[in-house]
Enzyme design. Sequence first.
Site, PDB file in Angstrom:
ATOM      1  N   GLY A   1       0.845  -1.202   0.000  1.00 44.62           N
ATOM      2  CA  GLY A   1       0.000   0.000   0.000  1.00 44.62           C
ATOM      3  C   GLY A   1       0.877   1.248   0.000  1.00 44.62           C
ATOM      4  O   GLY A   1       1.892   1.286   0.687  1.00 44.62           O
TER       5      GLY A   1
ATOM      6  N   ARG B   1       1.054  -4.970  -4.987  1.00 42.61           N
ATOM      7  CA  ARG B   1       1.282  -6.138  -4.120  1.00 42.61           C
ATOM      8  C   ARG B   1       1.434  -7.297  -5.091  1.00 42.61           C
ATOM      9  O   ARG B   1       0.462  -7.724  -5.686  1.00 42.61           O
ATOM     10  CB  ARG B   1       0.085  -6.350  -3.191  1.00 42.61           C
ATOM     11  CG  ARG B   1      -0.094  -5.233  -2.176  1.00 42.61           C
ATOM     12  CD  ARG B   1      -1.142  -5.596  -1.136  1.00 42.61           C
ATOM     13  NE  ARG B   1      -1.173  -4.613  -0.064  1.00 42.61           N
ATOM     14  CZ  ARG B   1      -2.067  -3.630   0.031  1.00 42.61           C
ATOM     15  NH1 ARG B   1      -3.017  -3.516  -0.861  1.00 42.61           N
ATOM     16  NH2 ARG B   1      -2.031  -2.784   1.034  1.00 42.61           N
TER      17      ARG B   1
ATOM     18  N   ASP C   1       5.654  -5.266   5.805  1.00 42.14           N
ATOM     19  CA  ASP C   1       6.124  -6.643   6.074  1.00 42.14           C
ATOM     20  C   ASP C   1       6.210  -7.518   4.832  1.00 42.14           C
ATOM     21  O   ASP C   1       7.178  -8.238   4.627  1.00 42.14           O
ATOM     22  CB  ASP C   1       5.132  -7.328   7.021  1.00 42.14           C
ATOM     23  CG  ASP C   1       5.453  -7.031   8.468  1.00 42.14           C
ATOM     24  OD1 ASP C   1       6.418  -6.287   8.702  1.00 42.14           O
ATOM     25  OD2 ASP C   1       4.727  -7.538   9.345  1.00 42.14           O
TER      26      ASP C   1
ATOM     27  N   THR D   1       4.447   2.459   5.500  1.00 39.91           N
ATOM     28  CA  THR D   1       3.034   2.065   5.555  1.00 39.91           C
ATOM     29  C   THR D   1       2.338   2.958   6.570  1.00 39.91           C
ATOM     30  O   THR D   1       2.924   3.281   7.607  1.00 39.91           O
ATOM     31  CB  THR D   1       2.836   0.587   5.947  1.00 39.91           C
ATOM     32  OG1 THR D   1       1.471   0.390   6.349  1.00 39.91           O
ATOM     33  CG2 THR D   1       3.717   0.123   7.085  1.00 39.91           C
TER      34      THR D   1
ATOM     35  N   ASP E   1       0.035   2.239   8.534  1.00 38.40           N
ATOM     36  CA  ASP E   1      -0.513   1.530   9.700  1.00 38.40           C
ATOM     37  C   ASP E   1       0.378   1.531  10.942  1.00 38.40           C
ATOM     38  O   ASP E   1      -0.095   1.258  12.034  1.00 38.40           O
ATOM     39  CB  ASP E   1      -0.797   0.060   9.338  1.00 38.40           C
ATOM     40  CG  ASP E   1      -1.999  -0.095   8.430  1.00 38.40           C
ATOM     41  OD1 ASP E   1      -2.579   0.932   8.046  1.00 38.40           O
ATOM     42  OD2 ASP E   1      -2.347  -1.243   8.101  1.00 38.40           O
TER      43      ASP E   1
ATOM     44  N   ASP F   1       2.454  -0.766  11.570  1.00 36.70           N
ATOM     45  CA  ASP F   1       2.258  -2.141  12.042  1.00 36.70           C
ATOM     46  C   ASP F   1       3.493  -3.018  11.864  1.00 36.70           C
ATOM     47  O   ASP F   1       3.382  -4.239  11.811  1.00 36.70           O
ATOM     48  CB  ASP F   1       1.064  -2.774  11.309  1.00 36.70           C
ATOM     49  CG  ASP F   1       1.289  -2.869   9.804  1.00 36.70           C
ATOM     50  OD1 ASP F   1       2.228  -2.236   9.304  1.00 36.70           O
ATOM     51  OD2 ASP F   1       0.526  -3.573   9.139  1.00 36.70           O
TER      52      ASP F   1
ATOM     53  N   ARG G   1      -5.753  -2.699   9.602  1.00 32.02           N
ATOM     54  CA  ARG G   1      -6.367  -4.030   9.564  1.00 32.02           C
ATOM     55  C   ARG G   1      -5.983  -4.865  10.778  1.00 32.02           C
ATOM     56  O   ARG G   1      -6.797  -5.502  11.397  1.00 32.02           O
ATOM     57  CB  ARG G   1      -5.895  -4.752   8.304  1.00 32.02           C
ATOM     58  CG  ARG G   1      -7.027  -5.231   7.448  1.00 32.02           C
ATOM     59  CD  ARG G   1      -6.582  -5.999   6.245  1.00 32.02           C
ATOM     60  NE  ARG G   1      -5.353  -5.504   5.650  1.00 32.02           N
ATOM     61  CZ  ARG G   1      -5.137  -5.424   4.357  1.00 32.02           C
ATOM     62  NH1 ARG G   1      -6.095  -5.767   3.517  1.00 32.02           N
ATOM     63  NH2 ARG G   1      -3.979  -5.021   3.881  1.00 32.02           N
TER      64      ARG G   1
HETATM   65  O1  F6P Z   1      -1.573  -1.293   4.904  1.00 32.26           O
HETATM   66  C1  F6P Z   1      -2.109  -0.064   4.637  1.00 32.26           C
HETATM   67  C2  F6P Z   1      -3.591  -0.150   4.410  1.00 32.26           C
HETATM   68  O2  F6P Z   1      -4.066   1.146   4.107  1.00 32.26           O
HETATM   69  C3  F6P Z   1      -4.406  -0.735   5.541  1.00 32.26           C
HETATM   70  O3  F6P Z   1      -4.678   0.177   6.571  1.00 32.26           O
HETATM   71  C4  F6P Z   1      -5.631  -1.197   4.836  1.00 32.26           C
HETATM   72  O4  F6P Z   1      -6.216  -2.255   5.537  1.00 32.26           O
HETATM   73  C5  F6P Z   1      -5.101  -1.653   3.506  1.00 32.26           C
HETATM   74  O5  F6P Z   1      -3.891  -0.981   3.304  1.00 32.26           O
HETATM   75  C6  F6P Z   1      -6.033  -1.380   2.362  1.00 32.26           C
HETATM   76  O6  F6P Z   1      -5.489  -1.906   1.207  1.00 32.26           O
HETATM   77  P1  F6P Z   1      -6.041  -1.630  -0.263  1.00 32.26           P
HETATM   78  O7  F6P Z   1      -5.606  -0.242  -0.641  1.00 32.26           O
HETATM   79  O8  F6P Z   1      -5.393  -2.655  -1.098  1.00 32.26           O
HETATM   80  O9  F6P Z   1      -7.514  -1.730  -0.202  1.00 32.26           O
END
Ligand code: F6P
Length: 322
Positions: free
Chosen positions: A13, A74, A105, A127, A129, A131, A173
């Site tokens: 992301g 990804r 990660d 990121t 998050d 996380d 998440r």
């Molecule tokens: O990891 C970053 C993040 O924004 C999370 O907070 C979220 O769950 C996820 O990516 C959303 O991913 P996507 O943009 O693929 O929907």
Amino acid sequence: MEQKSIAVLTSGGDAPGMNAAVRAVVRAGINRGMRVYGIYRGFNGLLNGEIEEMNLRSVSDIIGNGGTMLYTARSEEFKKKEAQERAAEFCRNKGISGVVVIGGDGSFRGARALTAAGINCIGVPGTIDNDIACSEYTVGFDTAMNTALQMVDRIRDTAQSHDRCSIVEVMGRRCGDIALQTGIAVGATAILVPEIEYNIEKDVIARIVNTQKTGKKHFIIVVAEGVGGVRDLAKYIEQRLNIEARATILGHVQRGGSPTLRDRVVASLMGYKAVSLLDRGLGNRVVVMHDGKITHLDINEALDMERVFDEQLYKVAMSISI
Ligand code: F6P
């Protein structure tokens, strides 16, 4: 001596500040006499040959931009050993001896695999998050929190005017850090995060009722994405307490926007550090923040670490948002 070539990619992301990290890698590399390539669309770019040599001006005026100029993805394909070998071969053919991988990660797992296939990789945590267990801080977190804060402040204005309860879902998440920090900053009556089990009666309803008794008529509940269920929660609060409730999912608005000063500075320092590690011939490392300082760790060690949620901060939030 032969000129060293390195490359940089962003993966997973996107996060505000990724551009600042890319800029730092390009500039620090060129400043050390290296050739620096930008790889587009994450690891997929290594498989599709989407790569371009950068110069000092390729990264001009991007430090304040959200998103990533290198695009991101990804990559499912890169999980396969055959793809990893192919990517390493592509790097060897281009004379690229090291790659800076900016992401989370999942991206670090890719960096580990590419290092194992013979190309030194250095991870930089990017990121929103926050996380990543091995680092106190991930690039993008500050901007995302501040965006969430501004949005919830706006929601508060209308919740207050209507004597309503607003339930706001923020991103995260597996990690409640954005929810916790934003929740504290807006004085949320309840904060729900995936790391802490909750009981709807005790942790939401009773907190609202107790606050009502002191004369308050509007409430903000901040919920992390990993907990979810904000629409059902709004309905439940309406039925149970006979007050109007509204649910808002902030979503991807939190991932965009111009990075804050903190994100630009940390990204710059981390990008610079990654290049210095590659210059020393190191690989399979991840740049981290530890005790406020930029340092580095082995990727295997980093990926094995477990994230610790700041329960003390959560307790403080719960004891003053009353
Ligand atoms: O990891 C970053 C993040 O924004 C999370 O907070 C979220 O769950 C996820 O990516 C959303 O991913 P996507 O943009 O693929 O929907």
